[in-house]
Design a protein around this motif. Structure first.
Motif, mmCIF file in Angstrom:
data_model
loop_
_atom_site.group_PDB
_atom_site.id
_atom_site.type_symbol
_atom_site.label_atom_id
_atom_site.label_comp_id
_atom_site.label_asym_id
_atom_site.label_seq_id
_atom_site.Cartn_x
_atom_site.Cartn_y
_atom_site.Cartn_z
ATOM 1 N N VAL A 1 -4.957 4.761 6.307
ATOM 2 C CA VAL A 1 -5.105 3.471 5.623
ATOM 3 C C VAL A 1 -4.091 2.471 6.172
ATOM 4 O O VAL A 1 -4.426 1.307 6.419
ATOM 5 C CB VAL A 1 -4.951 3.638 4.094
ATOM 6 C CG1 VAL A 1 -5.007 2.293 3.400
ATOM 7 C CG2 VAL A 1 -6.012 4.571 3.547
ATOM 8 N N VAL B 1 -10.211 -0.501 2.014
ATOM 9 C CA VAL B 1 -10.266 0.959 1.939
ATOM 10 C C VAL B 1 -9.267 1.458 0.899
ATOM 11 O O VAL B 1 -9.586 2.318 0.077
ATOM 12 C CB VAL B 1 -10.017 1.597 3.322
ATOM 13 C CG1 VAL B 1 -9.763 3.097 3.209
ATOM 14 C CG2 VAL B 1 -11.187 1.327 4.257
ATOM 15 N N TRP B 2 -8.051 0.903 0.913
ATOM 16 C CA TRP B 2 -7.053 1.328 -0.066
ATOM 17 C C TRP B 2 -7.512 1.031 -1.490
ATOM 18 O O TRP B 2 -7.350 1.856 -2.384
ATOM 19 C CB TRP B 2 -5.691 0.704 0.201
ATOM 20 C CG TRP B 2 -4.717 1.122 -0.851
ATOM 21 C CD1 TRP B 2 -4.112 0.337 -1.768
ATOM 22 C CD2 TRP B 2 -4.317 2.463 -1.137
ATOM 23 N NE1 TRP B 2 -3.343 1.107 -2.617
ATOM 24 C CE2 TRP B 2 -3.457 2.416 -2.253
ATOM 25 C CE3 TRP B 2 -4.619 3.702 -0.580
ATOM 26 C CZ2 TRP B 2 -2.876 3.555 -2.797
ATOM 27 C CZ3 TRP B 2 -4.042 4.842 -1.125
ATOM 28 C CH2 TRP B 2 -3.183 4.758 -2.218
ATOM 29 N N GLN C 1 -1.927 8.688 3.590
ATOM 30 C CA GLN C 1 -1.669 7.258 3.681
ATOM 31 C C GLN C 1 -1.813 6.713 5.100
ATOM 32 O O GLN C 1 -2.193 5.549 5.281
ATOM 33 C CB GLN C 1 -0.240 6.940 3.207
ATOM 34 C CG GLN C 1 0.025 7.242 1.768
ATOM 35 C CD GLN C 1 1.482 7.008 1.421
ATOM 36 O OE1 GLN C 1 2.107 6.092 1.945
ATOM 37 N NE2 GLN C 1 2.023 7.821 0.529
ATOM 38 N N VAL D 1 -10.012 3.691 -2.392
ATOM 39 C CA VAL D 1 -9.426 5.032 -2.482
ATOM 40 C C VAL D 1 -8.532 5.173 -3.712
ATOM 41 O O VAL D 1 -8.540 6.205 -4.382
ATOM 42 C CB VAL D 1 -8.621 5.342 -1.192
ATOM 43 C CG1 VAL D 1 -7.736 6.559 -1.355
ATOM 44 C CG2 VAL D 1 -9.567 5.529 -0.012
ATOM 45 N N ILE E 1 0.843 -1.204 0.000
ATOM 46 C CA ILE E 1 0.000 0.000 0.000
ATOM 47 C C ILE E 1 0.873 1.246 0.000
ATOM 48 O O ILE E 1 0.628 2.185 -0.765
ATOM 49 C CB ILE E 1 -0.962 0.001 1.209
ATOM 50 C CG1 ILE E 1 -2.038 -1.073 1.032
ATOM 51 C CG2 ILE E 1 -1.590 1.384 1.419
ATOM 52 C CD1 ILE E 1 -2.890 -1.311 2.275
ATOM 53 N N THR F 1 -4.829 -1.001 8.149
ATOM 54 C CA THR F 1 -4.228 -2.262 7.720
ATOM 55 C C THR F 1 -3.505 -2.936 8.885
ATOM 56 O O THR F 1 -3.583 -4.159 9.041
ATOM 57 C CB THR F 1 -3.272 -2.029 6.536
ATOM 58 O OG1 THR F 1 -3.988 -1.333 5.509
ATOM 59 C CG2 THR F 1 -2.733 -3.336 5.985
ATOM 60 N N GLY G 1 -8.269 -2.384 6.000
ATOM 61 C CA GLY G 1 -7.351 -1.399 5.438
ATOM 62 C C GLY G 1 -7.111 -1.625 3.964
ATOM 63 O O GLY G 1 -7.088 -0.682 3.173
#
Length: 151
Positions: A124, A138-139, A121, A142, A107, A128, A135
């Motif tokens: 996120v 969500v990443w 960042q 996004v 990520i 994670t 996480g």
């Protein structure tokens, strides 16, 4: 070394990796440190614990009355038997730590490549660390717009 000590050591290794991801330079040396001294050491600890437990080299410290785990039984009952021991908890936890740190590094690299700022960042990465798949999800949501724009 006791299972409590192995558990503590794996937590320290993982935390070091996460701190480097959050506050480190993200240069090649830092990322190699996260990968090899973080993820790699966690994988080594996992492998050693797994072999020691299932090779009969270490006492798994099972709860009283717990069944002996069978490696080929991936049912709820089979996994319950594994996790009803200190060894099973440490093995499972180390698995989570290794994979979550690996995903966190991916990520971070992906976010840097797509131009996301470090403050953007951090939430996120924290998600994670605390709840890996949340996480990652969500990443993935996004990053989608910038990934399409880059393509």
């Amino acid at each position: 070394m006791s299972w409590d000590s192995v558990f503590a050591l794996t937590n320290v290794i993982a935390l070091g990796g996460w701190l480097l991801l959050a506050a480190g330079s993200r240069g090649p040396r830092t990322m190699a440190l996260v990968l090899y001294a973080g993820v790699g050491l966690l994988c080594l600890a996992y492998t050693a614990a797994f072999v020691a437990t299932f090779g009969g080299l270490a006492d798994p410290v099972r709860l009283a009355g717990a069944a002996e785990p069978v490696l080929s039984d991936y049912s709820i009952a089979g996994l319950r038997a594994l996790f009803m021991s200190d060894a099973g908890i440490v093995i499972g936890w180390t698995h989570y730590l290794a994979f979550d740190l690996f995903v966190g590094q991916w990520i971070a690299k992906d976010a840097d490549h797509k131009g996301f700022s470090r403050p953007a960042q951090l939430p996120v990465l924290f998600l994670t660390l605390m709840a890996g798949p949340v996480g990652l999800l969500v990443w993935l949501v996004v990053r989608e717009r910038r990934a399409r724009k880059a393509a």
